[in-house]
Design a protein around this motif. Structure first.
Motif, mmCIF file in Angstrom:
data_model
loop_
_atom_site.group_PDB
_atom_site.id
_atom_site.type_symbol
_atom_site.label_atom_id
_atom_site.label_comp_id
_atom_site.label_asym_id
_atom_site.label_seq_id
_atom_site.Cartn_x
_atom_site.Cartn_y
_atom_site.Cartn_z
ATOM 1 N N SER A 217 -7.748 -1.878 0.361
ATOM 2 C CA SER A 217 -8.683 -1.144 1.609
ATOM 3 C C SER A 217 -7.738 -0.154 2.276
ATOM 4 O O SER A 217 -8.272 0.904 2.963
ATOM 5 C CB SER A 217 -8.725 -2.361 2.850
ATOM 6 N N VAL A 218 -6.395 -0.480 2.591
ATOM 7 C CA VAL A 218 -5.334 0.517 3.139
ATOM 8 C C VAL A 218 -5.431 1.780 2.393
ATOM 9 O O VAL A 218 -5.574 2.825 2.932
ATOM 10 C CB VAL A 218 -4.033 -0.153 3.364
ATOM 11 N N LEU A 219 -5.400 1.636 1.004
ATOM 12 C CA LEU A 219 -5.271 2.890 0.212
ATOM 13 C C LEU A 219 -6.457 3.609 0.423
ATOM 14 O O LEU A 219 -6.509 4.944 0.430
ATOM 15 C CB LEU A 219 -5.195 2.514 -1.358
ATOM 16 N N LEU A 220 -7.733 2.875 0.564
ATOM 17 C CA LEU A 220 -9.073 3.660 0.519
ATOM 18 C C LEU A 220 -9.195 4.278 1.860
ATOM 19 O O LEU A 220 -9.731 5.450 2.067
ATOM 20 C CB LEU A 220 -10.113 2.748 0.473
ATOM 21 N N GLU B 138 -6.569 5.475 3.750
ATOM 22 C CA GLU B 138 -6.065 6.745 3.630
ATOM 23 C C GLU B 138 -6.305 7.855 3.113
ATOM 24 O O GLU B 138 -6.464 8.811 3.419
ATOM 25 C CB GLU B 138 -4.454 6.097 3.162
ATOM 26 N N LEU B 139 -6.976 7.448 2.177
ATOM 27 C CA LEU B 139 -7.451 8.524 1.032
ATOM 28 C C LEU B 139 -8.845 9.152 1.717
ATOM 29 O O LEU B 139 -8.743 10.413 1.941
ATOM 30 C CB LEU B 139 -8.286 7.917 -0.253
ATOM 31 N N LEU B 140 -9.656 8.411 2.435
ATOM 32 C CA LEU B 140 -10.744 8.881 3.002
ATOM 33 C C LEU B 140 -10.602 9.520 4.377
ATOM 34 O O LEU B 140 -11.038 10.627 4.549
ATOM 35 C CB LEU B 140 -11.731 7.743 3.123
ATOM 36 N N SER B 141 -9.614 8.828 5.067
ATOM 37 C CA SER B 141 -9.143 9.563 6.072
ATOM 38 C C SER B 141 -8.422 11.123 6.009
ATOM 39 O O SER B 141 -8.879 12.121 6.572
ATOM 40 C CB SER B 141 -8.487 8.714 7.361
ATOM 41 N N SER C 252 -20.468 6.443 -0.123
ATOM 42 C CA SER C 252 -20.910 7.408 0.647
ATOM 43 C C SER C 252 -19.931 8.633 0.518
ATOM 44 O O SER C 252 -19.968 9.450 1.424
ATOM 45 C CB SER C 252 -21.013 7.057 1.996
ATOM 46 N N SER C 253 -18.830 8.494 -0.263
ATOM 47 C CA SER C 253 -18.022 9.599 -0.468
ATOM 48 C C SER C 253 -18.302 10.349 -1.602
ATOM 49 O O SER C 253 -19.062 9.894 -2.619
ATOM 50 C CB SER C 253 -16.424 8.992 -0.573
ATOM 51 N N THR C 254 -17.357 11.489 -1.974
ATOM 52 C CA THR C 254 -17.561 12.176 -3.303
ATOM 53 C C THR C 254 -16.548 11.625 -4.419
ATOM 54 O O THR C 254 -16.440 12.136 -5.494
ATOM 55 C CB THR C 254 -16.992 13.564 -2.942
ATOM 56 N N ILE C 255 -15.892 10.575 -4.064
ATOM 57 C CA ILE C 255 -14.913 10.109 -4.938
ATOM 58 C C ILE C 255 -15.867 8.931 -6.131
ATOM 59 O O ILE C 255 -16.395 8.120 -5.537
ATOM 60 C CB ILE C 255 -13.851 9.238 -4.505
ATOM 61 N N LEU C 256 -15.624 9.044 -7.321
ATOM 62 C CA LEU C 256 -16.353 8.176 -8.283
ATOM 63 C C LEU C 256 -15.364 7.237 -8.523
ATOM 64 O O LEU C 256 -14.156 7.096 -8.192
ATOM 65 C CB LEU C 256 -16.924 8.975 -9.638
ATOM 66 N N SER C 257 -15.874 5.937 -8.871
ATOM 67 C CA SER C 257 -15.065 4.726 -9.373
ATOM 68 C C SER C 257 -15.416 4.370 -10.980
ATOM 69 O O SER C 257 -16.596 4.884 -11.539
ATOM 70 C CB SER C 257 -15.319 3.526 -8.377
ATOM 71 N N ALA C 258 -14.231 4.104 -11.273
ATOM 72 C CA ALA C 258 -14.477 3.858 -12.889
ATOM 73 C C ALA C 258 -13.580 2.621 -13.343
ATOM 74 O O ALA C 258 -12.895 1.870 -12.397
ATOM 75 C CB ALA C 258 -13.609 5.161 -13.794
#
Ligand code: PEP
Length: 272
Positions: free
Chosen positions: A22-25, A27-30, A67-73
């Motif tokens: 959660s913390v990493l996400l 940071e990424l999104l903010s 809801s972001s532009t980052i895809l998950s794999a």
């Protein structure tokens, strides 16, 4: 460079807890939000982002990134079945797609090394991934010994023969390749070591890979080929500047939002 660039984070067996995820996400999104507001990225951003969390975190990450532009794999899928079955410990293509992944990494050198993934194993995995409409980030690359003995291109031919054989079995997949297949060239000796080949070496190898694929899939004239192996915020710009290098597969530096986004920005700027 002319193509859509990709920067993909392979989180491997990290982070330790779902809280750390959660913390990493966060940071990424903010940080992505701030960059947009302050115009520190090119407005016409060319670089696509993807992260591959551990399977246990895949649902939560996919949900958070929806809801972001980052895809998950996913980092891997079962070789035995595309959907369900008595395969203790495995996760299938269908299951990871249901968890929100749109792509899977396959054939990473750590899978090849620790799980002895073979040609036939990977042939099944590729087939299962495409049958569930997942894109595939297919990893190839030579070991240090093979590099020293100038066997890089032979190893690449052998590893790419999985794709060649898949297309013989299922020729209809050829039309999907430019959208659904990404090759990640990762010299094993460069992964997690801080050692990198020269940009010129990577460029030549990527050209070879693109030609090899065009050789057995004649309408695929420019497959996406990423470089992976000790890419960081400082060296990303030099790789991004080369027209044969369509992006990066990033391990260690993808676990910090700042370095991951710095690498993405390097590819954005090269595209601008
Ligand atoms: C990887 O394992 O795919 C990788 C590129 O790792 P690192 O960036 O840590 O070398």
């Amino acid at each position: 460079m002319s193509m859509q660039a990709w920067v993909i984070g392979n989180w491997k067996q990290n982070p330790a807890t779902s809280n750390d995820v959660s913390v990493l996400l966060d940071e990424l999104l903010s940080k992505m939000g701030t960059q947009k507001q302050t115009g520190t990225t090119t407005s016409n951003s060319q670089c696509k982002l993807m992260v591959a969390p551990s399977c246990i975190h895949l649902s939560a990450v996919s949900e958070r990134l929806a809801s972001s532009t980052i895809l998950s794999a996913a980092q891997d899928i079962s070789t035995y079945s595309a959907n369900v079955g008595a395969y203790t410990g495995d996760c299938s293509a269908q299951q990871v797609a249901d968890a929100g992944a749109t792509w899977t990494i396959l054939g990473h050198s750590e899978r090849r090394q620790y799980h002895k993934e073979s040609h036939d194993c990977l042939l099944n995995k590729l087939s299962h991934a495409f049958s569930e409409n997942l894109g595939v980030v297919f990893c190839i690359g030579e070991t240090q010994t093979q590099y020293n003995e100038h066997q890089t291109l032979d190893i690449i031919d052998a590893q790419l023969s999985v794709i060649k054989d898949l297309l013989v079995q299922q020729p209809h997949l050829i039309s999907l390749l430019s959208e659904k297949l990404i090759i990640a060239y990762e010299p094993v000796w460069a992964i997690g070591t801080g050692k990198v080949p020269t940009v010129e070496e990577v460029s030549k190898t990527h050209q070879y890979i693109k030609q090899a694929i065009a050789g057995f899939a004649s309408n695929v004239d420019n497959i996406t080929v990423l470089y992976g192996g000790s890419v960081n915020a400082s060296n990303a710009g030099s790789f991004a500047a080369d027209p044969m290098i369509d992006g990066a597969l990033v391990g260690g530096a993808s676990l910090k939002a700042e370095s991951f986004l710095a690498i993405a920005n390097a590819f954005d700027q090269a595209n601008a």
